[in-house]
Every structure is written in C-alpha cells, then in structure tokens.
Design a protein around this motif. Structure first.
Motif, PDB file in Angstrom:
ATOM      1  N   VAL A   3       1.677 -16.964  -4.608  1.00  0.00           N
ATOM      2  CA  VAL A   3       1.799 -17.496  -5.969  1.00  0.00           C
ATOM      3  C   VAL A   3       1.271 -16.459  -6.965  1.00  0.00           C
ATOM      4  N   ALA A  15      -1.534   0.228 -14.407  1.00  0.00           N
ATOM      5  CA  ALA A  15      -1.832  -1.195 -14.175  1.00  0.00           C
ATOM      6  C   ALA A  15      -0.956  -1.738 -13.048  1.00  0.00           C
ATOM      7  N   CYS A  23       3.519 -13.284  -7.024  1.00  0.00           N
ATOM      8  CA  CYS A  23       4.800 -13.458  -7.718  1.00  0.00           C
ATOM      9  C   CYS A  23       4.624 -13.405  -9.234  1.00  0.00           C
ATOM     10  N   MET A  30       2.683   2.014  -3.258  1.00  0.00           N
ATOM     11  CA  MET A  30       1.989   2.648  -4.384  1.00  0.00           C
ATOM     12  C   MET A  30       2.435   4.098  -4.556  1.00  0.00           C
ATOM     13  N   ARG A  43      -9.041  -6.183   9.088  1.00  0.00           N
ATOM     14  CA  ARG A  43      -8.349  -5.206   8.253  1.00  0.00           C
ATOM     15  C   ARG A  43      -8.267  -3.861   8.971  1.00  0.00           C
ATOM     16  N   ILE A  72       0.835  -1.213   0.000  1.00  0.00           N
ATOM     17  CA  ILE A  72       0.000   0.000   0.000  1.00  0.00           C
ATOM     18  C   ILE A  72       0.868   1.260   0.000  1.00  0.00           C
ATOM     19  N   ALA A  90      -2.254  -2.366  -5.187  1.00  0.00           N
ATOM     20  CA  ALA A  90      -3.445  -2.281  -4.331  1.00  0.00           C
ATOM     21  C   ALA A  90      -4.086  -3.668  -4.224  1.00  0.00           C
ATOM     22  N   GLY A  91      -4.130  -4.381  -5.339  1.00  0.00           N
ATOM     23  CA  GLY A  91      -4.690  -5.736  -5.343  1.00  0.00           C
ATOM     24  C   GLY A  91      -3.888  -6.672  -4.446  1.00  0.00           C
ATOM     25  N   GLN A 144      -2.014  -0.324  -9.639  1.00  0.00           N
ATOM     26  CA  GLN A 144      -3.287  -0.952  -9.318  1.00  0.00           C
ATOM     27  C   GLN A 144      -3.071  -2.396  -8.836  1.00  0.00           C
ATOM     28  N   ASP A 145      -2.137  -3.100  -9.451  1.00  0.00           N
ATOM     29  CA  ASP A 145      -1.789  -4.454  -8.975  1.00  0.00           C
ATOM     30  C   ASP A 145      -1.335  -4.412  -7.527  1.00  0.00           C
ATOM     31  N   LEU A 187      -4.749  -6.089  -0.958  1.00  0.00           N
ATOM     32  CA  LEU A 187      -6.045  -6.709  -0.640  1.00  0.00           C
ATOM     33  C   LEU A 187      -5.923  -8.212  -0.382  1.00  0.00           C
TER      34      LEU A 187
END
Lengths: 319, 285
Positions: A163, A81, A166, A60, A104, A57, A87-88, A84-85, A91
């Motif tokens: 997984v 992109a 990576c 970013m 959280r 986080i 942030a993903g 944004q990954d 999550l």
C-alpha cells in the motif's frame, strides 16, 4: 465446503490448521506472520517478496546514473528523492520477508551470489536523460499495474508494505510523465531524445508482466492463494489501455505498428512480444547484467568494514 | 481492506511527496525581494557550499555501506539542494539570473564555495569527517543567521537550521561509532579527520565583504562562529576518544574558494554536473 486454497490439497481431507488457512483465504482475510501457513505458500512469498526487494535495490542503479548530471536543480532533487524511495521500498520489503523467517543477510547473500532474481528490466541501460522519463512513465507504470493488486495480497505484511509502496510509485510515474512532457514540448533534439527513449523502454516494460498466461508456471497456485489477483496478460492489457491516451497527450508514438483497439475482443491487438529477448536478459545476457551485479557487490564489499564497525560498537555499548 | 480497492490501477496518480512547483524558503519568493550585489555574493558563497556538497553526496546513492545509509545520505543531499536552490535563487535576483543559470552556467572561477565542500568523498570515514566539519559549522552559521536583518536570509537560515541539525547528529553518531567500532574503522576515521582538517580554517576567515555585511547585521562574521565550532568538536572528540590532528596534519590549506580559487577537485565535479544543461543551452527541463 470451500475449495482448498492450496491446490495440493484438492481431493483429500484437511487438518484443522489447513482448514483455517483455507477459510481465511476464502473470506479475503489476511494471513499474519504467526498464523499457520503451508510451506509452499511461505516459500512462494519469500521468493516473490525478496525478488521484489532486490529489484528495488538494483533498480536504483540505472537512475542514480543521472543524479550527478540532472539538467536542473529541481530535477536533481526529484530524482534523488525517487532513488531514495527505492531504497526505502527495499527496506520495507526485506522487513516483510523477514516476518516469514529469513534474514536480510541471507537474502542479500542470495542476491550477491546470483541465486536470487531481480526484475530483468533493470538490466537495461539509461544512455540519455529521457530515460529518466521513460523509467518513470513506463517501468514504474508497469510496476504500479502489477503492484496495485498486491495491496490486497493475502499475506498481511506484504499487502500493507505494498500500500505504501504503491502510493510512492504513483508519484514516480507522474514525475516520469512530466519529464517526457517537458521534453516533448522542448527543442527538436529533446523531442527526439524522448521518442527514442520510449522506443527503447516500451517493449521491455510490457515484458515486465511476465510470460503469456499459457506459459506462466507459477500463476495458477498464486492466484488460488490470492497472492496474485490478475493474470499476466490481463495486467498487460490494462497497462496498454492506460498508455494509449497518455501517449497521445505526450505526443509520442508507441513503437508497435499493430497496436489497435479491437472492439470485438474488447482488448488491444498488439504485435508479438520478442520473448527471446526476455529470456536472453533473464539468462544474464542483457545490456547491463554484469555491471549491475558488479556494482552491488562492490558497494557491499566496500561497506563491510562500516557494517562491522557499527556491529562492534553496538556490542560494546550493550556490554 | 476498502482503502486498497480505491487505488486506481490505471495510473491515476497524485503528487503528494514533493510539490513540483518551485519551493523556495524565504522572503524573496513571496515578496520578490531583490538582493544587493554584496548580499548576492554572500548568498552565492552559502549556496555554492550547499550545492557542491550535495553533488558529492549524490554519488553515494546506490553505493552506500548499507541501505539505511543510501537513505540517510540521500536525505542530506536533498536538504542541501533545497538550501542551495533558495540561496542561489536569491543570489540571482541581483543580476536577473535563475538558480539554474548560476548552478549550470558559471565556470569554476565563479564558484564561491570553500575548499572543504569540494573535497572528494573518499571512503565512508572521509565522507563522515567532511560531513562533521560541514554540519557543525553550518549549525553555528544558520543559528546566527536567523537573526539577520535581511529577512530572506533569515528565513532561509531558519528553515535550514533544523535540517543541518539532523545532518550534525548523523555525522556525530558515525564519528563516534567508527572511532569506537573496530581497529580498522578507528584507523580510517583518524585518517579521514586528518585529511579533512586542513580545510577547517578557511571556513572561519573574515574578509571585506562579510565585514561590510556584518556591520549592517546582514551577514554573520565567520570568525565569530569558531568558538562554538571548537566547543562542539571538543565534545565529540572527547566522546569518540579522538584528538585534534597534530604534526603533519596540522597543515592549513591556503583556501581562497570565496575568491574563486579552487582545488583540482571542483573542475571535474562541475564538468559532470553541467554537461547536459550546457549541451542544450536555453532548453527547459
């Protein structure tokens, strides 16, 4: 009998639960959320996974700094992109940590109150576009070297999250390498921008593997639990081994005059890392610690009314 | 767990998320179609709308109210950049300019976006209100444009239509949630809508260019999209218990973006977007 995975158990009888936990670890099986696990194992995982999530986080920020100024539309799209990954990834990792019994909100509060750490690499700044290349190539490269073994971490939700992460990190590293390659094949100014950026990020990236093995307090237990699979120094060596030929392709110089393959040791000799710098940044005195935390708190506080609205709306719908 | 063992820790990497080769929707990329001057001007209007909005949305990334919104707003920005790239690439075929020539080396009076798209992010409610108007309009536009006799525009519209449909869902859900959430969120949503509404009218204005192109079946007459827009907004506002702005907020902005006249918000946005590219003219990135 196998030796106990939990080092505090050495030399005493195990309970049936402890024995089962040890067996699962010994046979390289996964520990799942409903399995019994030692408290210290749980705590170590919560600390490690949440720190990793926080790092995604906070991580970013140094890159989002260049989204608005990316020098071509293609680069802008790739950078969005990538951020944004991140942030993903944050999550999935928060979700993995939640399976260990922490919310959280608690983790977010720990971050915002300065009680939880994040990777100190993100306290460095990104003064030029070339830093988008160096972050991808060096920082994400170091992250991959650190994280690939975590795909086999004994705790199932963590290993599985890793997984996926990576795979995406590999893409990130490639795009960073490509940014630098393009710059190194460009104008003299672009080449200088790339080399200066590599000079800035090389040492901090090597510090990402953590202190030398003889000064790494948590490593032995984590390795016995099979959360961690290789020592800090082993991973650092591997990473340098990966960088040397890639630096040749790029045409950049790695900023260490003592970097040399040592045939006898089958490892690279390198200069001493400036651990004082590492400890200064960890202690909050890096180039951007205050700015990173301020921005995260600000986003959290500015968004409070939105989160409250979403919760209130959901309650009304449920009623 | 053999799959994990196969990942090479030495950084052998594959690019599976985005093909780094340029990805343009539409016939121009495949068949080298060249836009006429009129079509290029029209494509530039649409491309600039998408680009300017994407540029604003990019600022939310790492600052959104929750992580899920960093991801969602990032997704929308990414889709819009994709639309802008396809449209500007096509627009550039008329004069031999690239998408980046058009994005980075035109000055403010050469941008053709409508005023709505250059309005600032404001708070989250303003961003949602602007996104609602933009996406409801774009869904109508791209649905109609898939029928264009210009095959490139039709192909770009077909790809974009699916994506703006998601953007519209996102905006509608948040409009309803903010309007029906807390007193504070409802107040902010109403302010956001009031501040956005003056910029609605310009989107539906016809002019000579679109009339010429519509007569050939190439462009969609903006005025023909108004009824669909109004019907959808009426549905959303009914669900959210919102009303169309009246009184002070019934104000209609002058507009003029299609002719290169802009509000004071566009200049700083372009200055930031273009600064690095312009510092290194001719460089490749």
């Amino acid at each position: 009998m196998t030796s106990p995975a939990d080092l505090s158990l050495v030399g005493r009888e195990f309970s049936p639960e402890e024995a089962q936990f040890n067996d699962l670890i010994a046979e390289d099986s996964r520990i799942e959320p409903r399995d019994w696990m030692p408290d210290a194992y749980r705590k170590t995982l919560i600390r490690q996974i949440s720190q990793h999530a926080h790092s995604e986080i906070i991580g970013m920020q140094p890159e989002s700094n260049w989204i608005s100024r990316a020098p071509s539309l293609k680069r802008k799209a790739i950078l969005i992109a990538k951020v944004q990954d991140e942030a993903g990834h944050g999550l999935y990792l928060y979700s993995a940590a939640q399976t260990l019994g922490i919310s959280r909100e608690e983790m977010t509060d720990q971050l915002l109150e300065g009680k939880a750490k994040y990777s100190s690499i993100f306290n460095y700044t990104t003064p030029t576009w070339a830093d988008m290349g160096s972050i991808g190539w060096l920082v994400d490269g170091a992250a991959i070297a650190n994280q690939v073994p975590l795909c086999r971490a004994s705790y199932g939700p963590y290993g599985r999250a890793m997984v996926r992460i990576c795979k995406e990190e590999s893409f990130h590293q490639r795009q960073g390498f490509e940014i630098l390659l393009e710059l190194m094949q460009g104008t003299e100014e672009q080449r200088r921008m790339a080399q200066e950026s590599v000079n800035r990020w090389y040492w901090p990236a090597l510090m990402m593997f953590g202190p030398p093995d003889d000064e790494s307090p948590n490593s032995t237990q984590s390795m016995a639990w099979k959360i961690k699979r290789f020592s800090n120094d082993e991973l650092r060596q591997r990473f340098v081994g990966m960088l040397v030929p890639q630096a040749e392709v790029l045409g950049v110089t790695l900023p260490d005059p003592n970097l040399k393959w040592n045939e006898e040791k089958q490892a690279y000799d390198m200069s001493e890392i400036d651990w004082d710098e590492f400890h200064e940044v960890i202690a909050g005195r890096g180039p951007a610690n205050a700015e990173r935390m301020r921005r995260r708190r600000e986003a959290h506080e500015n968004g409070a009314w939105v989160r409250e609205a979403a919760a209130a709306y959901a309650r009304k719908q449920a009623a | 767990m053999s799959d994990e063992h196969d990942i090479d820790p030495h950084g052998e990497v594959s690019v599976d998320r985005i093909r780094l080769a340029d990805e343009y929707a539409g016939e121009s990329a495949r068949h080298g179609a060249v836009a006429s001057t009129d079509v290029a001007e029209y494509a530039m209007r649409l491309g600039d709308d998408a680009l300017v909005l994407a540029q604003h949305l990019g600022d939310w990334i790492s600052r959104a109210p929750e992580l899920e919104e960093d991801v969602a707003l990032g997704n929308i920005a990414l889709d819009l950049i994709g639309h802008a790239r396809s449209l500007l690439h096509y627009a550039g075929t008329d004069t031999g300019r690239s998408e980046d020539d058009l994005a980075y080396f035109r000055d403010e009076p050469d941008f053709r976006n409508a005023w709505l798209f250059e309005q600032p992010n404001g708070d989250f409610a303003h961003t949602i209100a602007r996104g609602l108007v933009a996406s409801v309009y774009l869904v109508e536009l791209y649905a109609a444009l898939t029928e264009s006799t210009d095959l490139t525009l039709a192909a770009i519209a077909a790809k974009s239509a699916k994506e703006v449909d998601y953007h519209r869902d996102h905006a509608i859900q948040w409009t309803v949630r903010l309007a029906g959430g807390t007193e504070e969120s409802r107040r902010r949503m109403i302010v956001g809508i009031g501040d956005t509404w003056p910029y609605v009218e310009e989107l539906f204005r016809d002019d000579e260019l679109v009339e010429r192109l519509a007569a050939q079946g190439v462009a969609v007459l903006p005025s023909s999209l108004r009824a669909g827009f109004d019907a959808m907004i009426a549905d959303v506002f009914a669900e959210a218990k919102l009303e169309l702005p009246t009184g002070r907020h019934a104000y209609i902005a002058a507009g003029g973006g299609r002719q290169g006249k802009h509000t004071e918000h566009l200049g700083p946005l372009l200055a930031e977007m273009q600064v690095l590219a312009r510092a290194h003219p001719g460089a490749s990135w």
